[in-house]
Motif scaffolding. Structure first.
Motif, PDB file in Angstrom:
ATOM      1  N   LYS A 497       0.494  -1.170   0.105  1.00 45.90           N
ATOM      2  CA  LYS A 497       0.064   0.083   0.026  1.00 45.90           C
ATOM      3  C   LYS A 497       0.876   1.229  -0.010  1.00 45.90           C
ATOM      4  O   LYS A 497       0.467   2.391  -0.696  1.00 45.90           O
ATOM      5  N   LEU A 498       1.984   1.233   0.768  1.00 46.59           N
ATOM      6  CA  LEU A 498       3.015   2.345   0.723  1.00 46.59           C
ATOM      7  C   LEU A 498       3.937   2.445  -0.523  1.00 46.59           C
ATOM      8  O   LEU A 498       4.975   3.337  -0.488  1.00 46.59           O
ATOM      9  N   GLY A 499       3.584   1.587  -1.432  1.00 48.03           N
ATOM     10  CA  GLY A 499       4.354   1.568  -2.790  1.00 48.03           C
ATOM     11  C   GLY A 499       5.884   1.058  -2.574  1.00 48.03           C
ATOM     12  O   GLY A 499       6.799   1.242  -3.354  1.00 48.03           O
ATOM     13  N   GLY A 500       5.839   0.072  -1.602  1.00 45.94           N
ATOM     14  CA  GLY A 500       7.138  -0.863  -1.121  1.00 45.94           C
ATOM     15  C   GLY A 500       6.912  -2.103  -1.828  1.00 45.94           C
ATOM     16  O   GLY A 500       6.339  -2.634  -2.148  1.00 45.94           O
ATOM     17  N   THR A 501       8.267  -2.722  -1.424  1.00 48.14           N
ATOM     18  CA  THR A 501       8.309  -4.197  -1.730  1.00 48.14           C
ATOM     19  C   THR A 501       9.027  -4.972  -0.620  1.00 48.14           C
ATOM     20  O   THR A 501       9.624  -4.199   0.159  1.00 48.14           O
ATOM     21  N   LEU A 502       8.405  -6.283  -0.196  1.00 45.17           N
ATOM     22  CA  LEU A 502       9.120  -6.919   0.707  1.00 45.17           C
ATOM     23  C   LEU A 502       9.382  -8.463   0.307  1.00 45.17           C
ATOM     24  O   LEU A 502       8.701  -9.077  -0.213  1.00 45.17           O
ATOM     25  N   THR A 503      10.567  -8.679   0.682  1.00 44.57           N
ATOM     26  CA  THR A 503      11.275  -9.866   0.659  1.00 44.57           C
ATOM     27  C   THR A 503      11.891 -10.574   1.755  1.00 44.57           C
ATOM     28  O   THR A 503      12.162  -9.779   2.883  1.00 44.57           O
ATOM     29  N   LEU A 504      12.284 -11.740   1.666  1.00 47.14           N
ATOM     30  CA  LEU A 504      13.144 -12.273   3.068  1.00 47.14           C
ATOM     31  C   LEU A 504      14.028 -13.348   2.452  1.00 47.14           C
ATOM     32  O   LEU A 504      13.755 -13.964   1.287  1.00 47.14           O
ATOM     33  N   GLU A 505      15.196 -13.580   3.435  1.00 48.91           N
ATOM     34  CA  GLU A 505      16.017 -14.623   3.081  1.00 48.91           C
ATOM     35  C   GLU A 505      16.164 -15.468   4.532  1.00 48.91           C
ATOM     36  O   GLU A 505      16.019 -14.833   5.586  1.00 48.91           O
ATOM     37  N   SER A 506      16.244 -16.691   4.314  1.00 46.06           N
ATOM     38  CA  SER A 506      16.223 -17.439   5.539  1.00 46.06           C
ATOM     39  C   SER A 506      17.143 -18.812   5.437  1.00 46.06           C
ATOM     40  O   SER A 506      16.923 -19.201   4.335  1.00 46.06           O
ATOM     41  N   GLU A 507      17.806 -19.000   6.349  1.00 45.57           N
ATOM     42  CA  GLU A 507      18.627 -20.346   6.261  1.00 45.57           C
ATOM     43  C   GLU A 507      18.227 -20.987   7.426  1.00 45.57           C
ATOM     44  O   GLU A 507      18.517 -20.549   8.699  1.00 45.57           O
ATOM     45  N   VAL A 508      17.815 -22.377   7.469  1.00 47.65           N
ATOM     46  CA  VAL A 508      17.678 -23.007   8.844  1.00 47.65           C
ATOM     47  C   VAL A 508      18.583 -23.102   9.693  1.00 47.65           C
ATOM     48  O   VAL A 508      19.795 -23.573   9.239  1.00 47.65           O
ATOM     49  N   GLY A 509      18.232 -22.765  11.020  1.00 45.75           N
ATOM     50  CA  GLY A 509      19.464 -23.007  11.855  1.00 45.75           C
ATOM     51  C   GLY A 509      20.213 -21.642  11.929  1.00 45.75           C
ATOM     52  O   GLY A 509      20.959 -21.412  13.105  1.00 45.75           O
ATOM     53  N   LEU A 510      20.213 -20.555  11.045  1.00 47.39           N
ATOM     54  CA  LEU A 510      20.907 -19.418  11.170  1.00 47.39           C
ATOM     55  C   LEU A 510      20.263 -18.384  11.165  1.00 47.39           C
ATOM     56  O   LEU A 510      20.664 -17.287  11.787  1.00 47.39           O
ATOM     57  N   GLY A 511      18.934 -18.215  10.841  1.00 47.70           N
ATOM     58  CA  GLY A 511      18.097 -17.024  11.050  1.00 47.70           C
ATOM     59  C   GLY A 511      17.431 -16.544   9.664  1.00 47.70           C
ATOM     60  O   GLY A 511      17.379 -17.204   8.637  1.00 47.70           O
ATOM     61  N   THR A 512      16.778 -15.327   9.940  1.00 54.04           N
ATOM     62  CA  THR A 512      16.039 -14.939   8.840  1.00 54.04           C
ATOM     63  C   THR A 512      16.291 -13.303   8.751  1.00 54.04           C
ATOM     64  O   THR A 512      16.451 -12.638   9.586  1.00 54.04           O
ATOM     65  N   THR A 513      16.240 -12.990   7.613  1.00 59.41           N
ATOM     66  CA  THR A 513      16.263 -11.432   7.281  1.00 59.41           C
ATOM     67  C   THR A 513      15.102 -11.188   6.320  1.00 59.41           C
ATOM     68  O   THR A 513      14.917 -11.646   5.294  1.00 59.41           O
ATOM     69  N   PHE A 514      14.259 -10.110   6.882  1.00 59.92           N
ATOM     70  CA  PHE A 514      13.181  -9.297   6.042  1.00 59.92           C
ATOM     71  C   PHE A 514      13.730  -7.905   5.490  1.00 59.92           C
ATOM     72  O   PHE A 514      14.243  -7.230   6.122  1.00 59.92           O
ATOM     73  N   LYS A 515      13.392  -7.859   4.199  1.00 55.74           N
ATOM     74  CA  LYS A 515      14.029  -6.566   3.606  1.00 55.74           C
ATOM     75  C   LYS A 515      12.779  -6.213   3.147  1.00 55.74           C
ATOM     76  O   LYS A 515      12.028  -6.460   2.277  1.00 55.74           O
ATOM     77  N   ILE A 516      12.866  -4.706   3.577  1.00 56.88           N
ATOM     78  CA  ILE A 516      11.518  -3.786   3.093  1.00 56.88           C
ATOM     79  C   ILE A 516      12.254  -2.696   2.100  1.00 56.88           C
ATOM     80  O   ILE A 516      13.032  -2.019   2.730  1.00 56.88           O
ATOM     81  N   LEU A 517      11.833  -2.389   1.024  1.00 58.77           N
ATOM     82  CA  LEU A 517      12.174  -1.227   0.317  1.00 58.77           C
ATOM     83  C   LEU A 517      10.991  -0.254   0.039  1.00 58.77           C
ATOM     84  O   LEU A 517      10.121  -0.537  -0.413  1.00 58.77           O
ATOM     85  N   LEU A 518      11.085   0.890   0.432  1.00 60.72           N
ATOM     86  CA  LEU A 518      10.215   1.921   0.351  1.00 60.72           C
ATOM     87  C   LEU A 518      10.405   3.204  -0.126  1.00 60.72           C
ATOM     88  O   LEU A 518      11.772   3.592  -0.131  1.00 60.72           O
ATOM     89  N   PRO A 519       9.504   4.239  -0.661  1.00 58.66           N
ATOM     90  CA  PRO A 519       9.877   5.379  -1.144  1.00 58.66           C
ATOM     91  C   PRO A 519       9.821   6.384   0.108  1.00 58.66           C
ATOM     92  O   PRO A 519       9.622   6.174   1.210  1.00 58.66           O
ATOM     93  N   VAL A 520      10.844   7.106  -0.109  1.00 56.55           N
ATOM     94  CA  VAL A 520      11.352   8.190   0.864  1.00 56.55           C
ATOM     95  C   VAL A 520      10.038   9.128   1.317  1.00 56.55           C
ATOM     96  O   VAL A 520       9.674   9.500   2.451  1.00 56.55           O
ATOM     97  N   THR A 521       9.036   9.361   0.150  1.00 58.00           N
ATOM     98  CA  THR A 521       7.912  10.189   0.516  1.00 58.00           C
ATOM     99  C   THR A 521       6.823   9.779  -0.466  1.00 58.00           C
ATOM    100  O   THR A 521       6.937   9.017  -1.357  1.00 58.00           O
ATOM    101  N   LEU A 522       5.581   9.951  -0.084  1.00 58.92           N
ATOM    102  CA  LEU A 522       4.344   9.612  -0.816  1.00 58.92           C
ATOM    103  C   LEU A 522       3.829  10.753  -1.630  1.00 58.92           C
ATOM    104  O   LEU A 522       4.545  11.823  -1.871  1.00 58.92           O
ATOM    105  N   ALA A 523       2.778  10.480  -2.409  1.00 59.74           N
ATOM    106  CA  ALA A 523       2.165  11.721  -3.173  1.00 59.74           C
ATOM    107  C   ALA A 523       2.568  11.864  -4.653  1.00 59.74           C
ATOM    108  O   ALA A 523       1.990  11.813  -5.588  1.00 59.74           O
ATOM    109  N   THR A 524       3.705  12.302  -4.618  1.00 62.84           N
ATOM    110  CA  THR A 524       4.545  12.667  -6.092  1.00 62.84           C
ATOM    111  C   THR A 524       5.716  11.798  -6.356  1.00 62.84           C
ATOM    112  O   THR A 524       6.348  11.403  -5.632  1.00 62.84           O
ATOM    113  N   PHE A 525       5.537  11.541  -7.685  1.00 65.05           N
ATOM    114  CA  PHE A 525       6.955  10.617  -8.066  1.00 65.05           C
ATOM    115  C   PHE A 525       6.811  10.917  -9.780  1.00 65.05           C
ATOM    116  O   PHE A 525       5.940  11.344 -10.231  1.00 65.05           O
ATOM    117  N   ARG A 526       7.847  10.386 -10.198  1.00 65.14           N
ATOM    118  CA  ARG A 526       7.832  10.331 -11.838  1.00 65.14           C
ATOM    119  C   ARG A 526       7.347   9.203 -12.333  1.00 65.14           C
ATOM    120  O   ARG A 526       7.405   8.122 -11.926  1.00 65.14           O
TER     121      ARG A 526
END
Length: 798
Positions: A497-526
Motif C-alpha cells: 500500500k505504501l508503494g514498497g516491496t517485501l522480500t525475505l532470506e532465511s537459512e534453517v538454523g542460522l536465522g531470517t532477514t526481512f527486507k523492505i524497500l520503501l519510497p522516501v515520500t508519498l504523493a508525487t513521483f515520476r
C-alpha cells in the motif's frame, strides 16, 4: 456550545497529551537503557533524566486535574530518587514495575474511566518501603556528597488571568504510615525557563516565540502539504497549455510558409489588377485584395502567438520552479527520523522476550535517516508484527541456543539505509532457527492453498514467501501473540500500500532477514504514461528497468510460460492488456513482427510486459481511490493529467504476481458443497455454568453443533464416544484439568488429531508453555476474551 473556559481547557488537555506522550517515551527509553549500561556514571545520568521527566509529567498532570496520573508519577519520582541515592538495587523486576507504571499512565491519559491504579500503586509502595529502610550504596553516598544540594522553591499561585485553576494536590493513595524521605524536587519550570540539556522539547506556538522551534498540529501540516500537492495540478496544467500553444505556433508557422510559397503568384495577380483596375475588380480583384489582407493578418497572428508562447514559457517555468520548491520544502517539514518510531520498539521486544522466557538483544542502525511522516505512521504495525515473528517464531530459548552452539542471548537487528532512486531499505534480521520451507509447504497444503503436486514443484524461496499469505503459520499453537497466520499478511499489505516491496532470506538454523524497500515520500513521483489496447495507464518510473523492442520469433514457451532471453537470462513475458483484462480493440498481435516491451521489477522479481506504445514521462500526483476502493488488485491509485483526464496508476508488485497467476495458475484444493454446508460439531469442557452457557450460546449462534461437559473426565469420555471437529476447554476443572485432558486426547489414536483450544484465566508464560507442550492448538486468555477472536481461531482450525 462550549464556553470559553471549556474551550481553553479542551485545548490545554490536547497540548498536555502531546507533552505527556513525549515524557512517557523518554521514561520508557531511559528504563530500557538502564538495563544496558555498565558504569555507575552512565546509570546516574539516565536516572537523573527519567527522574526529571516523571517530575515534569507530574506537574503537567496537576495542571489538567489528572489526579491519578499525578499520584502514580509521585511514586515513580520517589523510586527514581531512591535509585539516585542507591537505596534501591536495580533489578529486572524493578524495571518491570516501572515500565508497567508507564503503561498505566498511558491508559489513564487515554481511558481514565476504565483504568484502576490500585495494583500498580501497591507495587510502587512496596518498592518505596523497601528502599526507605535500606542504606545507600557506598558509591551512591560518595556521589551524593559531591553534589550540591537542590532546594525547591515554593510554587506560586497561577496568574489571575488564568481561566482554569489547577486541582488541589491529592495525597498519594497509600495505606503506609509514613512515606520515605524524598529528595528535594527540582524547581518548577517557568514560562521562560529552559529544559535540561539532556531533554529537547519544542515549545507551543505563541505570539512571541522564545525559541526557533514551534509545535504545530500535524493535521494543519497535512492540510498545507495537500494544498501544496494540489499546486502540482496547476503546474501540469500550465505546462499543458504551453505545449498546446507551441503546437498552435507550429501549425501557424507551417501555414505562413505555405502562404509565402505563393507570394510570386499573388504578386503577379496584384500587378495585373493594378494595370487593369476595372477589369481586376470584375475578374477577382476584390478576392486578391482579400488574400493580401489575409496574408498580413496571418503574419500578425503568428507574431502574437509567438509572443504568447514566450510568455507562457516563462510563466510555466516560473510556476514550475515555485511549485517544485514549495513541494520540496513541505516534504522536508513532514520528514521525520526513524528514531521517532524505533524508540518504542525496545520496550516491545523486552516485553515479548520476557513473556517468552528468552534473552534478546535489539540492535538498531540508521535511526537518523528521515522518511515521510505518513509512511512512518503506517510502519508501526508492520514493525511490531515482524518483531513478534522474530521473537516468537525465530529466536530459540537459551537452553536450545546453547545446545546448538549459539550464545544464550538472541539478537535482532534493524538496519536502515538510504538507497539510490529516492528509496529507503529496511533490514530486520534475527539469528534464530530460520524458516523451514518444508513446514511452510505442509501448512499451505493443509489449508488448501496448494496441491501436493504444486508444492513438490515449488522452490524453497517461493515456499518461504507463502508465510505472507493469510492463514499460513508454522506456530504449533495460537496465542494472543501469534499463530493466527495474519501478521505477515498484514505486513505485506501495508508495505505494498505504501508503494514498497517485501522480500525475505532465511537459512534453517542460522536465522531470517526481512527486507523492505520503501519510497522516501508519498504523493508525487515520476511516472511513464503508456497505452494498452487504447487505454492510458501510468507506471512508476522507479519500477521500469528498461524499454525493449522484442521480435516475435524471440518469444519462446518454457513450462507453459512465455519467455524472452535478455542478457543471457530467460525472463517471463506477459501481455499487460491480458493481465489487466482490458478489452482488445481489434488488435492482432500475431501479425506484427515486433512488440514494444517494458522490463518491470519489484524487489528481486522481474517480468517483461508487452504494451502498445510509450506516450511520455512526467511528474505524477497520486490520488487515492477512496475508502470504498482502498485495495484494488493491480491498481495503486489515480492521477489527473494537465488535460483534466483521469489516468490509472498501476501497482507493479501486483502486476508481477498477476502475471505469474495468468501464465500458470496454481491448482487450489477445493472442498465439496456438502462439506461446506455440514455443521461442525464442537465439544466444550467448562466447570463454570456461566462460562459454559456463554460459550454454548456463542458457538451455536455461529452455526456450530455444541455438546457441553462439566470437567475433563466427562469431556474425554464424550470425545472417545462421539465424533467432534474441535474441543474448547477450560484448564482449572475438577477431576481432570485442561492440561491433562489435552494430553489424554493426544495419547489416544482415535482423537490424536482433534484440534483443542484452551480458554483460561491462567496467563503466565509457564502455563502457555505447558499448553504447547501437551499439544493444545490455541491458548486464549479469558482476561482479553472476545467472541470474534474465538470464532476466528475456530475457523482457522476447522
Amino acid at each position: 456550545m462550549l464556553s470559553k473556559e471549556e474551550e481553553f481547557f479542551k485545548e490545554l488537555l490536547s497540548m498536555y497529551k502531546i507533552e505527556a506522550e513525549e515524557h512517557l517515551k523518554a521514561i520508557s527509553s531511559g528504563l530500557i537503557d538502564l538495563e544496558k549500561v555498565k558504569t555507575p556514571d552512565e546509570r546516574k545520568g539516565i536516572v537523573e533524566v527519567v527522574y526529571r521527566e516523571a517530575h515534569s509529567l507530574k506537574g503537567a498532570s496537576r495542571a489538567v486535574n489528572l489526579g491519578d496520573v499525578e499520584t502514580v508519577c509521585q511514586s515513580m519520582e520517589s523510586v527514581f530518587s531512591m535509585m539516585k541515592r542507591g537505596n534501591i538495587e536495580q533489578t529486572a523486576d524493578l524495571i518491570d514495575v516501572l515500565l508497567k507504571a508507564v503503561d498505566i499512565i498511558d491508559q489513564l491519559i487515554n481511558a481514565p474511566e476504565s483504568t484502576d491504579i490500585s495494583a500498580i500503586m501497591s507495587k510502587l509502595h512496596a518498592v518505596e518501603e523497601k528502599g526507605g529502610s535500606a542504606e545507600p550504596s557506598p558509591e551512591a553516598a560518595a556521589q551524593a556528597a559531591d553534589e550540591p544540594e537542590i532546594i525547591e522553591q515554593p510554587e506560586k499561585e497561577p496568574p489571575a488571568r488564568n481561566t482554569v485553576k489547577p486541582a488541589p494536590e491529592e495525597k498519594p493513595k497509600s495505606a503506609k504510615a509514613s512515606p520515605p524521605p524524598k529528595e528535594p524536587e527540582p524547581p518548577q519550570e517557568t514560562e521562560n525557563a529552559s529544559e535540561p540539556a539532556s531533554v529537547s522539547q519544542p515549545i507551543e506556538v505563541q505570539k512571541t516565540l522564545v525559541s526557533d522551534t514551534i509545535r504545530i498540529a500535524t493535521a494543519k501540516l497535512d492540510s498545507l502539504l495537500l494544498q501544496a500537492e494540489e499546486m502540482l495540478a496547476a503546474k501540469l496544467t500550465a505546462e499543458q497549455h504551453n505545449k498546446d500553444l507551441r503546437a498552435l505556433s507550429t501549425e501557424l508557422e507551417q501555414w505562413k510558409k505555405r502562404w509565402e510559397s505563393y507570394d510570386s503568384e499573388i504578386s503577379q495577380v496584384k500587378y495585373g489588377a493594378d494595370a487593369k483596375k476595372e477589369q481586376s475588380r470584375n475578374n477577382g480583384g476584390v478576392l486578391v485584395d482579400f488574400l493580401l489582407w489575409n496574408q498580413e493578418q496571418l503574419k500578425s497572428l503568428d507574431s502574437r502567438v509567438n509572443d504568447l508562447t514566450r510568455i507562457s514559457d516563462n510563466n510555466a517555468r516560473l510556476l514550475g520552479g515555485m511549485v517544485n520548491n514549495l513541494l520540496e520544502d513541505m516534504k522536508k517539514v513532514l520528514m521525520l527520523p526513524f528514531s521517532t518510531l524505533l524508540k518504542i520498539l525496545p520496550k516491545v521486544v523486552r516485553d515479548l522476550s520476557r513473556d517468552q522466557g528468552k534473552d534478546v538483544e535489539l540492535i538498531v542502525r540508521g535511526s537518523t535517516i528521515e522518511i515521510d511522516r505518513r509512511i512512518l505512521e503506517e510502519l508501526k504495525d508492520p514493525f511490531i508484527h515482524l518483531l513478534r515473528n522474530c521473537v516468537d517464531h525465530g529466536l530459540e530459548k537459551p537452553g536450545e541456543r546453547n545446545k546448538n552452539g549459539k550464545p544464550a542471548t538472541g539478537t535482532i537487528s534493524i538496519s536502515i539505509s538510504q538507497q539510490s532512486g529516492n528509496k529507503v531499505e529496511i533490514l530486520i534480521n534475527d539469528d534464530g532457527r530460520g524458516i523451514d520451507p518444508e513446514k511452510v509447504r505442509k501448512v499451505a497444503i493443509k489449508k488448501g492453498l496448494l496441491s501436493e503436486a504444486d508444492a513438490a514443484a515449488m522452490s524453497d524461496e517461493d515456499s518461504r514467501m507463502l508465510i505472507f499469505q493469510s492463514d499460513v503459520s508454522t506456530s504449533p499453537i495460537i496465542t494472543d501473540i501469534s499463530g493466527r497466520g495474519l501478521g505477515m499478511s498484514i505486513v505485506r499489505e501495508k508495505v505494498i500500500k505504501l508503494g514498497g516491496t517485501l522480500t525475505l532470506e532465511s537459512e534453517v538454523g542460522l536465522g531470517t532477514t526481512f527486507k523492505i524497500l520503501l519510497p522516501v515520500t508519498l504523493a508525487t513521483f515520476r511516472g511513464i504514461m503508456i497505452e494498452v489496447y487504447g487505454q492510458v495507464f501510468v507506471i512508476p518510473t522507479v519500477n521500469v528497468e528498461r524499454v525493449l523492442r522484442i521480435a516475435v520469433d524471440e518469444i519462446k514457451t518454457v513450462e507453459n510460460r512465455e519467455t524472452v532471453t535478455i542478457d543471457g537470462k530467460p525472463l517471463a513475458l506477459a501481455h499487460l492488456g491480458d493481465v489487466l483484462n482490458v478489452p482488445k480493440k481489434n488488435q492482432t498481435l500475431q501479425q506484427v513482427e515486433f512488440h514494444q516491451g517494458m522490463l518491470l521489477n519489484s524487489g528481486d522479481k522481474q517480468v517483461i510486459f508487452i504494451i502498445d506504445r510509450i506516450i511520455s514521462e512526467q511528474e505524477v500526483l497520486v490520488k487515492s481511490l477512496g475508502k470504498q476502493l482502498s485495495r484494488v488488485r493491480n491498481i495503486a491509485g489515480a492521477t489527473i493529467l494537465g488535460t483534466g483526464k483521469v489516468v490509472t496508476i498501476l501497482n507493479v508488485a501486483d502486476l508481477i504476481q498477476s502475471a505469474a497467476r495468468l501464465n500458470l495458475a496454481p491448482t487450489r484444493v477445493s472442498k465439496t458443497e456438502e462439506a461446506k454446508l455440514e455443521k461442525k460439531s464442537i465439544l466444550v469442557a467448562e466447570d463454570s455454568i456461566t462460562s459454559r452457557t456463554l460459550l454454548k450460546n456463542i458457538l451455536e449462534s455461529a452455526g456450530y453443533r455444541v455438546k457441553t461437559t462439566v470437567d475433563g473426565v466427562d469431556a474425554l469420555t464424550a470425545a472417545r464416544a462421539e465424533e467432534f471437529d474441535l474441543v474448547v476447554s477450560d484448564i482449572e476443572m475438577p477431576r481432570m484439568n485442561g492440561f491433562d485432558l489435552v494430553a489424554s486426547i493426544r495419547a489416544d489414536n482415535r482423537t490424536a488429531d482433534l484440534p483443542v483450544i484452551l480458554v483460561t484465566a491462567l496467563e503466565s508464560r509457564e502455563d502457555r508453555e505447558r499448553g504447547i507442550d501437551v499439544g493444545a492448538n490455541a491458548y486464549i486468555v479469558k482476561r482479553s476474551f472476545d467472541q470474534s477472536n474465538l470464532l476466528d481461531v475456530i475457523r482457522k482450525l476447522i
